[in-house]
Motif scaffolding. Structure first.
Motif, PDB file in Angstrom:
ATOM      1  N   TYR A  97       0.833  -1.210   0.000  1.00 39.22           N
ATOM      2  CA  TYR A  97       0.000   0.000   0.000  1.00 39.22           C
ATOM      3  C   TYR A  97       0.863   1.253   0.000  1.00 39.22           C
ATOM      4  CZ  TYR A  97      -2.678   3.784   2.166  1.00 39.22           C
ATOM      5  OH  TYR A  97      -3.230   5.001   2.458  1.00 39.22           O
ATOM      6  N   ILE A  98       1.850   1.308   0.876  1.00 42.01           N
ATOM      7  CA  ILE A  98       2.690   2.495   0.982  1.00 42.01           C
ATOM      8  C   ILE A  98       3.510   2.687  -0.281  1.00 42.01           C
ATOM      9  CG2 ILE A  98       4.637   3.515   2.238  1.00 42.01           C
ATOM     10  CD1 ILE A  98       3.557   2.196   4.758  1.00 42.01           C
ATOM     11  N   VAL A  99       4.145   1.617  -0.773  1.00 42.54           N
ATOM     12  CA  VAL A  99       5.001   1.713  -1.954  1.00 42.54           C
ATOM     13  C   VAL A  99       4.182   2.122  -3.177  1.00 42.54           C
ATOM     14  CG1 VAL A  99       6.497   0.425  -3.507  1.00 42.54           C
ATOM     15  CG2 VAL A  99       6.658   0.053  -1.049  1.00 42.54           C
ATOM     16  N   ALA A 100       3.042   1.475  -3.394  1.00 42.66           N
ATOM     17  CA  ALA A 100       2.226   1.780  -4.572  1.00 42.66           C
ATOM     18  C   ALA A 100       1.640   3.186  -4.494  1.00 42.66           C
ATOM     19  CB  ALA A 100       1.109   0.747  -4.710  1.00 42.66           C
ATOM     20  N   ARG A 101       1.182   3.599  -3.308  1.00 43.95           N
ATOM     21  CA  ARG A 101       0.589   4.925  -3.200  1.00 43.95           C
ATOM     22  C   ARG A 101       1.622   6.024  -3.409  1.00 43.95           C
ATOM     23  NH1 ARG A 101      -2.828   7.851   1.732  1.00 43.95           N
ATOM     24  NH2 ARG A 101      -3.260   9.718   0.511  1.00 43.95           N
ATOM     25  N   GLU A 102       2.805   5.872  -2.827  1.00 45.02           N
ATOM     26  CA  GLU A 102       3.821   6.920  -2.944  1.00 45.02           C
ATOM     27  C   GLU A 102       4.384   7.041  -4.353  1.00 45.02           C
ATOM     28  OE1 GLU A 102       6.973   6.693  -0.150  1.00 45.02           O
ATOM     29  OE2 GLU A 102       5.689   7.001   1.603  1.00 45.02           O
ATOM     30  N   ASN A 103       4.405   5.941  -5.089  1.00 42.66           N
ATOM     31  CA  ASN A 103       5.084   5.953  -6.389  1.00 42.66           C
ATOM     32  C   ASN A 103       4.161   5.847  -7.591  1.00 42.66           C
ATOM     33  OD1 ASN A 103       8.063   5.787  -5.486  1.00 42.66           O
ATOM     34  ND2 ASN A 103       7.117   4.124  -4.342  1.00 42.66           N
ATOM     35  N   LEU A 104       2.997   5.231  -7.413  1.00 39.89           N
ATOM     36  CA  LEU A 104       2.074   5.056  -8.537  1.00 39.89           C
ATOM     37  C   LEU A 104       0.824   5.914  -8.422  1.00 39.89           C
ATOM     38  CD1 LEU A 104       2.269   1.162  -8.963  1.00 39.89           C
ATOM     39  CD2 LEU A 104       3.609   2.923 -10.146  1.00 39.89           C
ATOM     40  N   LEU A 106      -2.725   7.378  -5.774  1.00 39.59           N
ATOM     41  CA  LEU A 106      -3.689   6.992  -4.751  1.00 39.59           C
ATOM     42  C   LEU A 106      -4.406   5.690  -5.079  1.00 39.59           C
ATOM     43  CD1 LEU A 106      -5.385   7.504  -2.208  1.00 39.59           C
ATOM     44  CD2 LEU A 106      -6.874   8.966  -3.598  1.00 39.59           C
ATOM     45  N   TYR A 107      -5.001   5.602  -6.265  1.00 41.80           N
ATOM     46  CA  TYR A 107      -5.838   4.443  -6.566  1.00 41.80           C
ATOM     47  C   TYR A 107      -5.044   3.145  -6.718  1.00 41.80           C
ATOM     48  CZ  TYR A 107      -9.991   7.310  -6.768  1.00 41.80           C
ATOM     49  OH  TYR A 107     -11.034   8.138  -6.414  1.00 41.80           O
ATOM     50  N   PRO A 108      -3.857   3.148  -7.355  1.00 44.90           N
ATOM     51  CA  PRO A 108      -3.056   1.918  -7.306  1.00 44.90           C
ATOM     52  C   PRO A 108      -2.716   1.494  -5.877  1.00 44.90           C
ATOM     53  CG  PRO A 108      -2.230   3.357  -9.025  1.00 44.90           C
ATOM     54  CD  PRO A 108      -3.261   4.150  -8.273  1.00 44.90           C
ATOM     55  N   ALA A 112      -3.844  -2.032  -4.142  1.00 41.75           N
ATOM     56  CA  ALA A 112      -2.898  -2.916  -3.452  1.00 41.75           C
ATOM     57  C   ALA A 112      -3.383  -3.217  -2.035  1.00 41.75           C
ATOM     58  CB  ALA A 112      -1.515  -2.269  -3.413  1.00 41.75           C
ATOM     59  N   ALA A 113      -3.887  -2.192  -1.343  1.00 44.39           N
ATOM     60  CA  ALA A 113      -4.373  -2.387   0.030  1.00 44.39           C
ATOM     61  C   ALA A 113      -5.581  -3.315   0.058  1.00 44.39           C
ATOM     62  CB  ALA A 113      -4.727  -1.038   0.653  1.00 44.39           C
ATOM     63  N   ALA A 114      -6.544  -3.094  -0.846  1.00 44.00           N
ATOM     64  CA  ALA A 114      -7.738  -3.942  -0.887  1.00 44.00           C
ATOM     65  C   ALA A 114      -7.361  -5.385  -1.213  1.00 44.00           C
ATOM     66  CB  ALA A 114      -8.718  -3.399  -1.931  1.00 44.00           C
ATOM     67  N   SER A 115      -6.430  -5.560  -2.144  1.00 44.26           N
ATOM     68  CA  SER A 115      -5.989  -6.906  -2.524  1.00 44.26           C
ATOM     69  C   SER A 115      -5.369  -7.627  -1.341  1.00 44.26           C
ATOM     70  CB  SER A 115      -4.973  -6.818  -3.676  1.00 44.26           C
ATOM     71  OG  SER A 115      -5.520  -6.162  -4.797  1.00 44.26           O
ATOM     72  N   PHE A 382      -0.843 -11.648  -5.501  1.00 44.69           N
ATOM     73  CA  PHE A 382      -0.053 -11.357  -6.694  1.00 44.69           C
ATOM     74  C   PHE A 382      -0.403  -9.995  -7.297  1.00 44.69           C
ATOM     75  CE2 PHE A 382       1.218 -15.763  -6.490  1.00 44.69           C
ATOM     76  CZ  PHE A 382       2.512 -15.720  -6.976  1.00 44.69           C
ATOM     77  N   THR A 383      -1.613  -9.522  -7.059  1.00 44.01           N
ATOM     78  CA  THR A 383      -1.936  -8.149  -7.445  1.00 44.01           C
ATOM     79  C   THR A 383      -1.086  -7.171  -6.647  1.00 44.01           C
ATOM     80  OG1 THR A 383      -4.227  -8.754  -7.958  1.00 44.01           O
ATOM     81  CG2 THR A 383      -3.774  -6.422  -7.580  1.00 44.01           C
ATOM     82  N   SER A 384      -0.987  -7.398  -5.340  1.00 46.99           N
ATOM     83  CA  SER A 384      -0.169  -6.507  -4.509  1.00 46.99           C
ATOM     84  C   SER A 384       1.318  -6.668  -4.830  1.00 46.99           C
ATOM     85  CB  SER A 384      -0.433  -6.785  -3.026  1.00 46.99           C
ATOM     86  OG  SER A 384      -0.031  -8.085  -2.667  1.00 46.99           O
ATOM     87  N   PHE A 385       1.767  -7.906  -5.120  1.00 51.63           N
ATOM     88  CA  PHE A 385       3.151  -8.129  -5.555  1.00 51.63           C
ATOM     89  C   PHE A 385       3.478  -7.229  -6.740  1.00 51.63           C
ATOM     90  CE2 PHE A 385       3.903 -12.829  -4.115  1.00 51.63           C
ATOM     91  CZ  PHE A 385       4.065 -12.392  -2.820  1.00 51.63           C
ATOM     92  N   THR A 386       2.629  -7.305  -7.759  1.00 49.29           N
ATOM     93  CA  THR A 386       2.888  -6.594  -9.013  1.00 49.29           C
ATOM     94  C   THR A 386       2.911  -5.086  -8.807  1.00 49.29           C
ATOM     95  OG1 THR A 386       1.813  -8.382 -10.246  1.00 49.29           O
ATOM     96  CG2 THR A 386       2.085  -6.283 -11.375  1.00 49.29           C
TER      97      THR A 386
END
Length: 612
Positions: A97-104, A106-108, A112-115, A382-386
């Motif tokens: 959640y933190i990595v995807a939100r900071e770099n990709l 809010l919604y990614p 990731a968090a929901a997954s 695997f969604t959160s992995f990606t």
């Protein structure tokens, strides 16, 4: 102390002060038990899931499990080294959640968090179901009580986790290392018997139901990828380690990869060498243990008990990380704020109880059957992995620290590999139940957004930013107060301002009281207080045990004792939401405080309501 509090203390232990938080850290050995149990325990059923798919193509197709296992181990190595990069880049914890939100964006990040949240709930469901299956394999007479056993095991794990991080680590170390020892001994004896001439029984005649093709093999590969679930837990839980946290986390992650790889390949190879075919009511590990150790040997029963315990313990990975993920989301306003509060034992107990309830519901719905839940499994992880690995690529290109190209390349390989596996899992499991998870993820993201919108609306309605500084002429204080009042201050907002104005209209002595549970910016609060309410003293109480109600009740008791013979008025500001269900998003401190004051026989307690 109330009866409920006494029972809680017996079950969970005495409350811990916030100052003890640093002591509630895990050694590497304990962290492997708490944070890696999901990944380690997956060897108990990952090989079986591969064989359950391959057996439909006949006994000759079972040999494909070895190349499939090798491919999964290569994927495991990629994921392990990718997450080691993540831990180095986010030494304070780098969950998806933190990595995807900071770099990709809010919604990614929310996807990731929901997954992950869905995957954590399914992890508990699968782990408890698989652990119960190990028990009922050894004792078939217990099979009619599968659901009841699943619920009891879930309750026990919940109670252990509510006792605190360090204590749960100590409790779970023995089952984890007992399982590792049992599997390594089984693998060692299994290979020894083969090399010394043991000839296993031939494969039984298995009818061919499906042709062996590429899509069929990919389906078996997707089923075996459940072996990778839980690998991300260490990167999510970096702050659970002792100092230096990130170095210990990287080392523990490496140990996890080595142990998991050896056990998974060893079990898969032996299952082929001993011609194991999945059977109803018997796990593959159980069948393998019977052939290697003997049907009624103590070693077989030790393996089954260790498997039961590690599979139940596997759920503990979710109990360690789900509440922490909920904390991050609640802190950012995407989940109810109650989930951001530390409990008596310095764990996020509300998150633990939410996870337990959700898992219990799924256990009842799916009747504790592993095969019924497995198709839903692994899509979320695997969604959160990606998304996490894709976010890390963006991170390295932004930061460009030393060695960033090699790190970006490693995360690039990880992102590509996990995205391909995700596509395989979705395509092969979609009609088997994966569509439920794919549908649930956007619904959960929608819930996050709706909760955040509500909190933003409340913050706007309660904001005091547009209220100008006010000045009051202090009223002369009489020698004896006839109408003393205490105003409870949670936050300085419009509701509090109106409650203080009401207090001025009825009282000749007023004091405001605020409880600091460790999150108050005292300097900012005092500065704004002097601008708006300079004529009323503000008392800030420390609460080392994070309780709001107890310090206020104690303060009021002393205040009333200082004013004998008169009625003190306790004024509690409270805002009223537009809809009743929105109350679930807010702490019900007013209700608990009123109940506590009633038990202390405070006579005048009034609520000043502010309608949103």
């Amino acid at each position: 102390m109330s009866f409920f509090s006494q029972i809680k203390q017996v079950l969970l232990g005495k409350s811990l002060p916030t100052s003890a938080h640093a002591e509630e850290r895990l050694t590497n050995a304990a962290a492997l038990a708490v944070l890696s149990s999901d990944a380690l325990s997956s060897v108990a059923y990952a090989t079986e899931e591969i064989l359950l798919v391959l057996v439909a193509a006949g006994s000759l197709a079972l040999g494909w499990s070895i190349p499939i296992a090798i491919a999964i181990i290569l994927l495991l190595a990629i994921v392990i080294f990718s997450y080691r990069q993540t831990i180095r880049a986010y030494p304070k914890g780098g969950g998806s959640y933190i990595v995807a939100r900071e770099n990709l964006g809010l919604y990614p990040g929310l996807v990731a968090a929901a997954s992950l949240m869905i995957d954590y709930i399914l992890t508990v469901t699968v782990s408890v179901s698989a652990g119960t299956a190990a028990l009922t394999s050894a004792k078939p007479e217990l099979q009619p009580y599968t659901i009841e056993l699943c619920l009891v095991f879930t309750l026990l794990i919940m109670v252990v986790n509510l006792r605190g991080v360090r204590e749960s680590g100590q409790i779970f170390m023995m089952p984890t290392y007992g399982f590792i020892a049992g599997v390594f001994v089984m693998i060692g004896i299994g290979f020894y018997k083969i090399f010394t001439g043991y000839v296993p029984p031939i494969y039984p005649d298995v009818p061919i139901k499906e042709p062996l093709g590429l899509f069929f093999i990919l389906r078996a590969f997707a089923a075996g990828c459940t072996a990778l679930t839980g690998v991300e837990a260490i990167s999510d839980g970096v702050l659970a380690f002792k100092s230096p946290e990130w170095k210990n986390a990287r080392l523990t992650l490496l140990f996890l990869g080595e142990i998991l790889g050896i056990m998974f390949v060893g079990i898969t190879f032996l299952a082929n060498a001993y011609h194991i075919v999945p059977a109803a009511g018997q796990t593959v590990v159980s069948l393998l243990g019977r052939q290697i150790f003997g049907n009624n040997s103590w070693a077989y029963y030790f393996l089954q008990v260790a498997t039961l315990l590690i599979l139940l313990l596997a759920a503990n990975t979710s109990f360690a990380d789900f509440p922490r993920l909920c904390y991050f989301l609640a802190r950012d306003g995407f989940l109810p704020r109650q989930l951001a509060l530390l409990g008596d034992r310095l764990v996020y107990e509300n998150g633990i109880m939410v996870l337990s309830f959700c898992a219990a519901v799924l256990l009842v719905i799916f009747k504790g059957e592993v095969s019924a839940v497995i198709p839903l499994y692994a899509v979320g992880v695997f969604t959160s992995f990606t998304l996490s690995q894709a976010g890390m690529i963006r991170h390295w290109f932004k930061e460009k620290t030393a060695g960033w190209r090699a790190s970006a390349a490693m995360n690039g390989v990880g992102s590509l590999a996990t995205s391909v596996v995700l596509a395989v899992i979705i395509s092969t499991k979609f009609f088997l139940g994966a569509w439920l998870v794919i549908l649930a993820i956007p619904l959960v993201v929608g819930l996050f957004v709706a909760i955040r919108r509500h909190y933003q609306y409340v913050a706007q309605r309660l904001s005091i930013s547009e209220i100008p500084a006010r000045s009051y002429i202090p009223r002369p204080k009489s020698e004896v107060a006839n109408h003393p009042a205490v105003v409870v201050v949670g936050n300085l907002n419009r509701g509090t301002v109106e409650a203080l104005d009401y207090a001025r209209s009825i009282a000749d002595e007023i004091v405001a009281v605020h409880v600091d549970i460790g999150s108050t910016d005292r300097e900012k609060l005092q500065q704004r207080w002097q601008e708006l309410e300079p004529d009323i003293p503000l008392v800030i109480l420390d609460s080392p045990y994070r309780s709001v109600v107890s310090p206020i009740v104690d303060f009021i008791g002393k205040f009333e004792a200082q004013h004998p013979g008169v009625l003190s008025t306790i004024i509690i500001p409270a805002f009223v939401t537009r809809n009743w269900w929105e109350n679930l998003l807010h702490n019900q401190t007013t209700i608990f405080l009123k109940a506590a004051l009633r038990s202390k026989k405070s006579r005048v307690v009034t609520t000043v309501r502010y309608y949103l």
